[in-house]
Scaffold this active site. Structure first.
Site, PDB file in Angstrom:
ATOM      1  N   CYS A 683      38.285 -36.066  55.392  1.00 13.81           N
ATOM      2  CA  CYS A 683      37.730 -36.868  56.477  1.00 13.81           C
ATOM      3  C   CYS A 683      36.397 -36.227  56.843  1.00 13.81           C
ATOM      4  O   CYS A 683      35.783 -35.562  56.013  1.00 13.81           O
ATOM      5  CB  CYS A 683      38.684 -36.930  57.665  1.00 13.81           C
ATOM      6  N   HIS A 847      14.594 -46.027  27.439  1.00 14.04           N
ATOM      7  CA  HIS A 847      14.370 -47.472  27.294  1.00 14.04           C
ATOM      8  C   HIS A 847      14.212 -47.773  25.803  1.00 14.04           C
ATOM      9  O   HIS A 847      13.192 -47.461  25.192  1.00 14.04           O
ATOM     10  CB  HIS A 847      13.118 -47.900  28.061  1.00 14.04           C
TER      11      HIS A 847
END
EC number: 2.7.1.199
Length: 940
Positions: A683, A847
């Site tokens: 938490c 790419h």
């Protein structure tokens, strides 16, 4: 001998049965607490976004409400306000998604499936919820007042049991519905995420099947809720009303009890699950009744007189009787349907006495007359009419606060939080007091005697009924907005810092500086952010009685005093100084009577108790608080020892892992190794770990990493308080367990570091900086020929707009990850032509070819790709060097496209690193170093 044998057999049998019984009794021991702890962890995900949403809601309303004739400014305010509105309106959906993800090991598809479940369930329910009018006839238009709803066999469901979500009329399940949907989704996910269907429908196998089964299961769940939830909703409303009356008539007993329980649950991490229903559902109070068209301001017009506006009336001081008198408000006519109010008092009374008149007969009409028409309808749609905190935020952004009513004695009444708070003293000013048309005769408006005479005369001729003063109550007698949250402010802003000062002064003088560095930061964290665990856990493990017997009691007193003294200070997250300014000081600056001045008054009172109590008890019982016990090993000291070890040349290959990964690895070892981990959770401040064998857990290394304390709440469930680092550690440990980080190599680094020799007797550095890799080497992703980016026929790469690097003309189609094990695929474009990798925080783009985005541009999700066969997934980490990323049909690609492949380090990664080429020309093999990144500060 035979008898002894029989006795022995019976004893064995008895022992066996006893063991079986004990195992059966303890089969789920602690599991419920673990489940609630995990639920509490999930609830914190949507709760974390509420502070920013609340800010937008409040600021937007402030701008819109004060824009005057400036239309543009008003719409700008509404633009900001509506952004916050929509978060609160969809809070149940957010809870559903968060719970599903939390209970499904952070699986994104579980969150998506939860949304499908929620939408389908409410869609199914909406078709079976039918509104009816006073005569019991089903309503088919939008103008007829709704008396109630028919839901299946239930012929009279009250209006407050129905809500609007996703534009659909549905049951008001609120956050409970979200929790139910989230929990069921996680169960379905765990059962079906790996399902294999027959090949003919194989596309729907695996995780794709989860949202499908959720959609189907939503049907029976919708029907079950339609059968049982109206009764549950009525019950929750009754609980809220009962608790509210306990506050109003029980001298704030509800907030006193709430405050103690809420603090007492902090060590177990389940307090979020406790307060959520009171903050966000009708169990914490409701405004549904007073904005429902069926609640008349005049009691004899409706079933109940519990929701009469106490300011809408006239008091005869002689006989303590009162009349209800409607009138125009803020210059508007007193009718929500276009009827014009009479200009004189008698006409107003006559119009009011007609049961067919619609002149401000309901609270809804009253509110619509004071605000932009439909504001309270908007509150209802956004779910801001239920729950102590949501109601406060709804009122804060409704536009009703600050509006004025002209009273017959010439005074003006301003609607504030007090109008809706059951702590407001029920007292009327002497003389006549009534809402009148602003254009009423000044003789009547300014002359109580004339008003009384006119009223009495009208009473004689029209048989106006008199009501005793005590039959008229505050807006909602069972409600006090923010009563289950505002109590945090005094003890978080004043009490805890005072206790911190006591701890520091209780330490020996020569160690107060050390104590102040630890305690002071924790106390300041409480003051600024409202996160109290770092401070509370400094003494919880040393003296639990000090936590439960003193601190929790004083926290309860804080809640109690804020309630009974009439404060209404809102919050979205915790009782921090930030929330105090936004939801206390600012509303008071607008004269909305949040009464935030009570916070420092009560806070100083509590501080005067906290300081001497903590100081005396620490000294008297010789508690080993910071500065008094053995020297605490802080995280800073731990990192300093690691830096010293590195200076001795011991850390070796530590540069291959981030500091967080190393610390996460140490934690895994402390918990008995990754094989000993059953489940991880976190938490805001606590790391929750469930282990198989608790005997393997070593608490000391956990504390050395900065844990304020380690607690075992069940035999196998451990909670360590790390503050805001808890979630970071949880994610890093999860990555190691899932194989995203090389565990064997990491263990070698950790074990080598722990063999560090004592540092030389030299003056240690004043400040130890975190370990940063000086150099990061990037490897070639493919075999081929190196080219300059200037040779790439694409201006984006040629001008280095994306980043710096090289271009490669590939000689084959085997593309690999550009680094050692642990390379993350940050982004994989769906068409397969481009990838972004994360190498120790460095972002690198690959790419493949130029304009190759066109190859699969028209492909639909799930269709086979051409040219590219993707071997990685977004978010995955490689497990070895130069792991396959994509296989490319280079021959097919080269027929239509240029295969030259830009390979660049993105600009964002070049702010702190300098790119140094290792190879710039000629042939290169996959896995060979192509360039390195040098940390700029290391060059200085």
């Amino acid at each position: 001998m035979q008898i002894k044998a029989q006795d022995t057999g019976q004893q064995k049998k008895s022992c066996l049965l006893s063991n079986i019984r004990n195992k059966w009794k303890n089969r789920n021991r602690g599991s419920f607490r673990q489940w609630v702890g995990k639920l509490s962890n999930g609830l914190m995900i949507p709760i974390a976004v509420l502070p920013i949403a609340g800010i937008f809601l409040g600021v937007g309303d402030a701008i819109a409400g004060n824009a005057g004739d400036l239309t543009g400014l008003r719409y700008f305010g509404l633009f900001i306000k509506n952004g916050g509105d929509v978060v609160f309106a969809n809070l149940p959906i957010l809870f559903a998604i968060a719970i599903a993800i939390t209970f499904s090991q952070d699986a994104g598809v579980a969150g998506f499936s939860a949304f499908v479940f929620w939408a389908a369930m409410n869609g199914f329910m909406s078709s079976l919820i039918l509104p009816f009018d006073k005569a019991g006839k089903i309503i088919t238009d939008t103008s007829t007042p709704i008396a109630g709803f028919k839901v299946l066999y239930n012929k009279s469901v009250p209006v407050h049991a129905i809500a609007t979500t996703l534009g659909l009329r549905t049951l008001s399940t609120s956050v409970f519905g979200g929790i139910i949907v989230g929990a069921l989704t996680s169960v379905l996910y765990k059962k079906f995420y790996a399902i294999r269907l027959p090949d003919v429908i194989g596309f729907f196998s695996g995780t794709r099947f989860v949202p499908i089964i959720c959609f189907v299961v939503a049907i029976p769940v919708a029907l079950i809720l339609l059968m049982i939830w109206p009764a549950v909703s009525i019950g929750l409303n009754a609980i809220g009303t009962g608790l509210g009356f306990l506050g109003g008539k029980g001298y704030g007993a509800n907030s006193l009890i709430f405050g103690y329980i809420e603090r007492s649950l902090i060590p177990f991490g389940v307090h979020h699950a406790f307060y959520a229903p009171l903050w966000y559902t009708s169990a914490g109070g409701s405004l549904q009744e007073i904005v429902n068209q069926q609640v008349w301001i005049r009691p004899d017009f409706h079933l109940s007189d519990n929701y009469v506006a106490r300011v809408i009336g006239w008091v005869d001081p002689n006989n303590s009787s009162m009349y209800i008198i409607p009138g125009a408000l803020n210059g508007q006519n007193g009718s929500s349907t276009g009827n014009t109010m009479s200009k004189d008092l008698n006409g107003a009374l006559s119009a009011y006495m007609s049961k067919e008149s619609t002149a401000f007969l309901t609270w809804k009409d009253l509110v619509d007359g004071l605000t932009f028409k439909g504001n309270f309808d908007k509150m209802a749609e956004n779910g801001l009419l239920d729950g102590s905190n949501k109601i406060w935020l709804g009122l804060n952004g409704s536009g009703i606060l600050g509006k004025k009513l002209l009273l017959s004695d010439g005074n003006v009444y301003t609607i504030t939080f007090k109008t809706f708070a059951n702590t407001t003293p029920i007292a009327w000013s002497k003389g006549a007091q009534a809402v009148l048309p602003l254009n009423a005769s000044s003789t009547i408006v300014n002359n109580p005697t004339a008003l009384a005479a006119a009223t009495q005369s009208n009473n004689n001729t029209n048989n106006i009924k008199l009501y005793p003063v005590n039959s008229f109550r505050v807006a909602v007698e069972s409600l006090n907005p923010a009563q289950y949250s505002q109590g945090k402010f005094p003890f978080m802003l004043f009490g805890i810092p005072a206790a911190g000062v006591a701890m520091i002064l209780a330490a020996p003088k020569d160690r107060r500086k050390e104590a102040a560095s630890i305690v002071g930061s924790a106390a300041f964290t409480s003051f600024l952010t409202g996160i109290t665990e770092p401070f509370e856990f400094t003494f919880l493990f040393l003296a639990p009685w000090l936590f439960y017997g003193v601190h929790a009691v004083l926290a309860a007193v804080s809640f109690w005093l804020m309630n009974i003294l009439g404060a209404n200070v809102g919050q979205t997250f915790s009782g921090s100084f930030i929330d105090f300014i936004l939801y206390g000081a600012l509303p008071d600056g607008r004269r909305w009577l949040a009464n935030s001045y009570l916070v420092p008054i009560i806070g100083l009172f509590l501080a005067a108790i906290y300081f001497p109590t903590f100081y005396f008890l620490i000294k008297h019982f010789n508690l080993a608080t910071p500065g008094r016990g053995g020297k605490l090993i802080t995280k800073k000291e731990y990192l300093a020892s690691k830096a010293a070890a590195k200076a001795e040349g011991v850390s070796g290959v530590a540069e291959n892992f981030t500091q967080t990964q190393i610390e996460a690895g140490i934690l895994l070892q402390a918990y008995g190794g990754k094989e000993n981990i059953v489940e991880l959770g976190a938490c805001i401040t606590k790391l929750r770990v469930t282990v198989k064998n608790p005997e393997l857990v070593k608490e000391e290394p956990i504390k050395e990493l900065g844990a304020a304390g380690v607690m075992r709440t069940t035999p196998t469930f451990f909670v360590a308080v790390f503050g805001t680092r808890a979630a970071v550690y949880k994610s890093a440990m999860q990555d190691i367990i899932q194989g995203k980080v090389n565990w064997e190599a990491l263990q070698k680094v950790i074990n080598t570091d722990q063999l560090a020799v004592e540092p030389k007797e030299t003056t240690p550095p004043k400040e130890v900086m975190p370990v940063v890799q000086d150099e990061i080497v990037i490897l070639s992703p493919v075999n081929g020929t190196l080219k300059s980016l200037n040779q790439v026929p694409d201006e984006t790469f040629k001008q280095k707009l994306v980043g710096e690097g090289v271009a490669i003309v590939p000689s084959d189609g085997h593309f690999k990850a550009p680094g050692e094990a642990g390379v993350k695929t940050e982004l994989a474009f769906p068409g397969g032509h481009a990838y972004i990798f994360d190498i120790d925080g460095i972002k690198v783009m690959l790419h493949i070819g130029i304009d190759t985005v066109q190859i699969n541009a028209k492909k639909q999700p799930g269709e086979p790709l051409e040219v590219f066969d993707i071997k990685t997934k977004q978010g995955e980490y490689t497990k070895e060097k130069s792991e396959s990323v994509v296989e490319v049909d280079l021959k097919k690609l080269s027929k239509k496209y240029n295969p030259i492949t830009p390979f660049v380090v993105m600009k964002e990664s070049l702010e702190n690193f300098k790119l140094v080429p290792i190879r710039q020309r000629g042939e290169i093999k996959v896995g060979q170093p192509i360039f390195k990144l040098v940390y700029k500060k290391s060059q200085a």
